[in-house]
Design a protein around this motif. Structure first.
Motif, PDB file in Angstrom:
ATOM      1  N   SER A 257       0.822  -1.207   0.000  1.00  0.00           N
ATOM      2  CA  SER A 257       0.000   0.000   0.000  1.00  0.00           C
ATOM      3  C   SER A 257       0.859   1.263   0.000  1.00  0.00           C
ATOM      4  CB  SER A 257      -0.951   0.006   1.196  1.00  0.00           C
ATOM      5  OG  SER A 257      -1.959  -0.979   1.030  1.00  0.00           O
ATOM      6  N   THR A 258       0.242   2.396  -0.371  1.00  0.00           N
ATOM      7  CA  THR A 258       0.946   3.674  -0.480  1.00  0.00           C
ATOM      8  C   THR A 258       0.199   4.754   0.278  1.00  0.00           C
ATOM      9  OG1 THR A 258       1.822   3.124  -2.673  1.00  0.00           O
ATOM     10  CG2 THR A 258       1.738   5.454  -2.101  1.00  0.00           C
ATOM     11  N   PHE A 259       0.949   5.550   1.051  1.00  0.00           N
ATOM     12  CA  PHE A 259       0.381   6.696   1.756  1.00  0.00           C
ATOM     13  C   PHE A 259       0.952   7.970   1.145  1.00  0.00           C
ATOM     14  CE2 PHE A 259      -0.098   3.201   4.650  1.00  0.00           C
ATOM     15  CZ  PHE A 259      -1.304   3.446   5.311  1.00  0.00           C
ATOM     16  N   ASP A 260       0.085   8.842   0.667  1.00  0.00           N
ATOM     17  CA  ASP A 260       0.507  10.064  -0.016  1.00  0.00           C
ATOM     18  C   ASP A 260      -0.147  11.271   0.654  1.00  0.00           C
ATOM     19  OD1 ASP A 260       1.295  12.025  -1.811  1.00  0.00           O
ATOM     20  OD2 ASP A 260      -0.043  11.361  -3.415  1.00  0.00           O
TER      21      ASP A 260
ATOM     22  N   PHE B 280       6.703  -3.660   1.871  1.00  0.00           N
ATOM     23  CA  PHE B 280       6.543  -3.016   0.560  1.00  0.00           C
ATOM     24  C   PHE B 280       5.584  -1.823   0.601  1.00  0.00           C
ATOM     25  CE2 PHE B 280       7.458  -7.550  -0.107  1.00  0.00           C
ATOM     26  CZ  PHE B 280       8.652  -7.460  -0.803  1.00  0.00           C
ATOM     27  N   VAL B 281       5.375  -1.261   1.767  1.00  0.00           N
ATOM     28  CA  VAL B 281       4.518  -0.081   1.889  1.00  0.00           C
ATOM     29  C   VAL B 281       5.336   1.172   1.563  1.00  0.00           C
ATOM     30  CG1 VAL B 281       3.235   1.366   3.540  1.00  0.00           C
ATOM     31  CG2 VAL B 281       2.933  -1.118   3.542  1.00  0.00           C
ATOM     32  N   THR B 282       4.735   2.119   0.880  1.00  0.00           N
ATOM     33  CA  THR B 282       5.395   3.389   0.571  1.00  0.00           C
ATOM     34  C   THR B 282       4.960   4.447   1.579  1.00  0.00           C
ATOM     35  OG1 THR B 282       5.554   2.885  -1.796  1.00  0.00           O
ATOM     36  CG2 THR B 282       5.707   5.199  -1.158  1.00  0.00           C
TER      37      THR B 282
ATOM     38  N   ARG C 136       6.168  -6.277  10.679  1.00  0.00           N
ATOM     39  CA  ARG C 136       7.052  -6.622   9.559  1.00  0.00           C
ATOM     40  C   ARG C 136       6.996  -5.482   8.548  1.00  0.00           C
ATOM     41  NH1 ARG C 136       8.085 -12.245   6.799  1.00  0.00           N
ATOM     42  NH2 ARG C 136       8.812 -11.628   4.736  1.00  0.00           N
ATOM     43  N   LEU C 137       8.157  -4.852   8.312  1.00  0.00           N
ATOM     44  CA  LEU C 137       8.239  -3.700   7.409  1.00  0.00           C
ATOM     45  C   LEU C 137       9.305  -3.944   6.333  1.00  0.00           C
ATOM     46  CD1 LEU C 137       8.057  -1.099  10.267  1.00  0.00           C
ATOM     47  CD2 LEU C 137       6.537  -0.996   8.307  1.00  0.00           C
ATOM     48  N   ARG C 138       9.437  -5.156   5.884  1.00  0.00           N
ATOM     49  CA  ARG C 138      10.484  -5.490   4.910  1.00  0.00           C
ATOM     50  C   ARG C 138      10.305  -4.691   3.620  1.00  0.00           C
ATOM     51  NH1 ARG C 138      13.485 -10.104   5.830  1.00  0.00           N
ATOM     52  NH2 ARG C 138      13.922 -10.265   3.605  1.00  0.00           N
ATOM     53  N   GLU C 139      11.406  -4.074   3.175  1.00  0.00           N
ATOM     54  CA  GLU C 139      11.451  -3.326   1.916  1.00  0.00           C
ATOM     55  C   GLU C 139      10.436  -2.187   1.861  1.00  0.00           C
ATOM     56  OE1 GLU C 139      12.331  -5.400  -1.730  1.00  0.00           O
ATOM     57  OE2 GLU C 139      12.613  -7.285  -0.618  1.00  0.00           O
ATOM     58  N   THR C 140      10.075  -1.681   3.018  1.00  0.00           N
ATOM     59  CA  THR C 140       9.194  -0.509   3.063  1.00  0.00           C
ATOM     60  C   THR C 140      10.002   0.736   2.712  1.00  0.00           C
ATOM     61  OG1 THR C 140       7.634  -1.459   4.633  1.00  0.00           O
ATOM     62  CG2 THR C 140       7.840   0.926   4.652  1.00  0.00           C
ATOM     63  N   ASP C 141       9.366   1.694   2.039  1.00  0.00           N
ATOM     64  CA  ASP C 141      10.034   2.936   1.648  1.00  0.00           C
ATOM     65  C   ASP C 141       9.790   3.993   2.720  1.00  0.00           C
ATOM     66  OD1 ASP C 141      11.168   5.145   0.486  1.00  0.00           O
ATOM     67  OD2 ASP C 141      10.025   5.032  -1.385  1.00  0.00           O
ATOM     68  N   LEU C 142      10.828   4.246   3.529  1.00  0.00           N
ATOM     69  CA  LEU C 142      10.779   5.283   4.554  1.00  0.00           C
ATOM     70  C   LEU C 142      11.723   6.441   4.204  1.00  0.00           C
ATOM     71  CD1 LEU C 142      10.730   3.080   7.788  1.00  0.00           C
ATOM     72  CD2 LEU C 142       8.855   4.487   6.915  1.00  0.00           C
TER      73      LEU C 142
ATOM     74  N   VAL D  65      14.809  -1.900   4.297  1.00  0.00           N
ATOM     75  CA  VAL D  65      14.018  -0.664   4.236  1.00  0.00           C
ATOM     76  C   VAL D  65      14.819   0.398   3.494  1.00  0.00           C
ATOM     77  CG1 VAL D  65      13.243   1.275   5.691  1.00  0.00           C
ATOM     78  CG2 VAL D  65      12.562  -1.057   6.252  1.00  0.00           C
ATOM     79  N   GLN D  66      14.120   1.251   2.758  1.00  0.00           N
ATOM     80  CA  GLN D  66      14.761   2.407   2.128  1.00  0.00           C
ATOM     81  C   GLN D  66      14.747   3.559   3.132  1.00  0.00           C
ATOM     82  OE1 GLN D  66      13.406   3.249  -1.958  1.00  0.00           O
ATOM     83  NE2 GLN D  66      12.435   1.220  -1.962  1.00  0.00           N
ATOM     84  N   TRP D  67      15.943   3.940   3.586  1.00  0.00           N
ATOM     85  CA  TRP D  67      16.067   4.913   4.687  1.00  0.00           C
ATOM     86  C   TRP D  67      16.528   6.294   4.233  1.00  0.00           C
ATOM     87  CZ3 TRP D  67      14.221   3.819   9.308  1.00  0.00           C
ATOM     88  CH2 TRP D  67      14.217   2.507   9.787  1.00  0.00           C
ATOM     89  N   ARG D  68      16.973   6.455   3.025  1.00  0.00           N
ATOM     90  CA  ARG D  68      17.679   7.669   2.621  1.00  0.00           C
ATOM     91  C   ARG D  68      16.948   8.956   3.052  1.00  0.00           C
ATOM     92  NH1 ARG D  68      17.195   6.757  -1.982  1.00  0.00           N
ATOM     93  NH2 ARG D  68      15.623   8.272  -2.622  1.00  0.00           N
TER      94      ARG D  68
END
Length: 198
Positions: free
Chosen positions: A88-91, A107-109, A124-130, A148-151
């Protein structure tokens, strides 16, 4: 599980304090629906879109919001327990103060999300975009944060004890005052190229 409600658009509906137990929505759109203080248990929302929906003080248990898109939604004091939000994606959503216990948010954005003060436990937050997310002062305990994407994320004052920080580059985040345990410290030291010896 009942037959799914498919491809229906809900506009400007008042579902205040509604009980959404064992409902199944597939590819539905929810626009300006008021779900304030609503509760869900065992509900399934698959591939749905939520636009300007109020989730204030709503409670969700063992429900699924998979491959959903949340745009400009308000989740003030919303709670998710044992829920699945994979893909899912939160915008531009108001996510403060969010509480998540258990479940799968892989895989949540959540790029750029304001998660200050969030309480996230056993998720579980594997490969979530943070990337670019603000977790200042958040509590993230026993979470699987692998890959996780942490940049650009802000972790200042966050309590990350017990979480899997594999893949976190400490130099790519703001981390002043973040709290970690000894095992995590060793993991991050190795990520920075240190060799640990007694």
């Amino acid at each position: 599980m009942p037959e799914p409600i498919e491809d229906v658009t809900f506009h400007d509906e008042d579902w205040y304090a509604e009980e959404l137990s064992d409902r199944h929505y597939l590819r539905c759109a929810f626009n300006r629906v008021d779900l304030t203080e609503a509760t869900s248990r065992g509900a399934v929302f698959d591939g749905c879109t939520f636009g300007d929906v109020l989730f204030n003080v709503s409670r969700h248990t063992d429900s699924a919001f998979t491959r959903c898109v949340f745009v400009r939604c308000n989740l003030f004091e919303a709670e998710f327990t044992g829920c699945k939000l994979v893909g899912s994606t939160f915008d531009r959503c108001d996510l403060r103060p969010l509480a998540v216990t258990g479940g799968d948010w892989s895989f949540v954005t959540l790029a750029g999300a304001d998660l200050r003060g969030a309480r996230i436990t056993g998720v579980r937050l594997r490969e979530t975009d943070l990337s670019g997310a603000d977790l200042t002062g958040a509590t993230v305990h026993r979470a699987d944060l692998s890959d996780v994407q942490w940049r650009g994320a802000r972790l200042s004052g966050a309590d990350l004890r017990g979480s899997d920080l594999t893949g976190l580059d400490p130099t790519a985040v703001q981390r002043a005052g973040a709290v970690i345990d000894a095992v995590q410290a060793a993991t991050l030291a190795r990520a920075l190229g240190f060799e640990l010896r007694d």
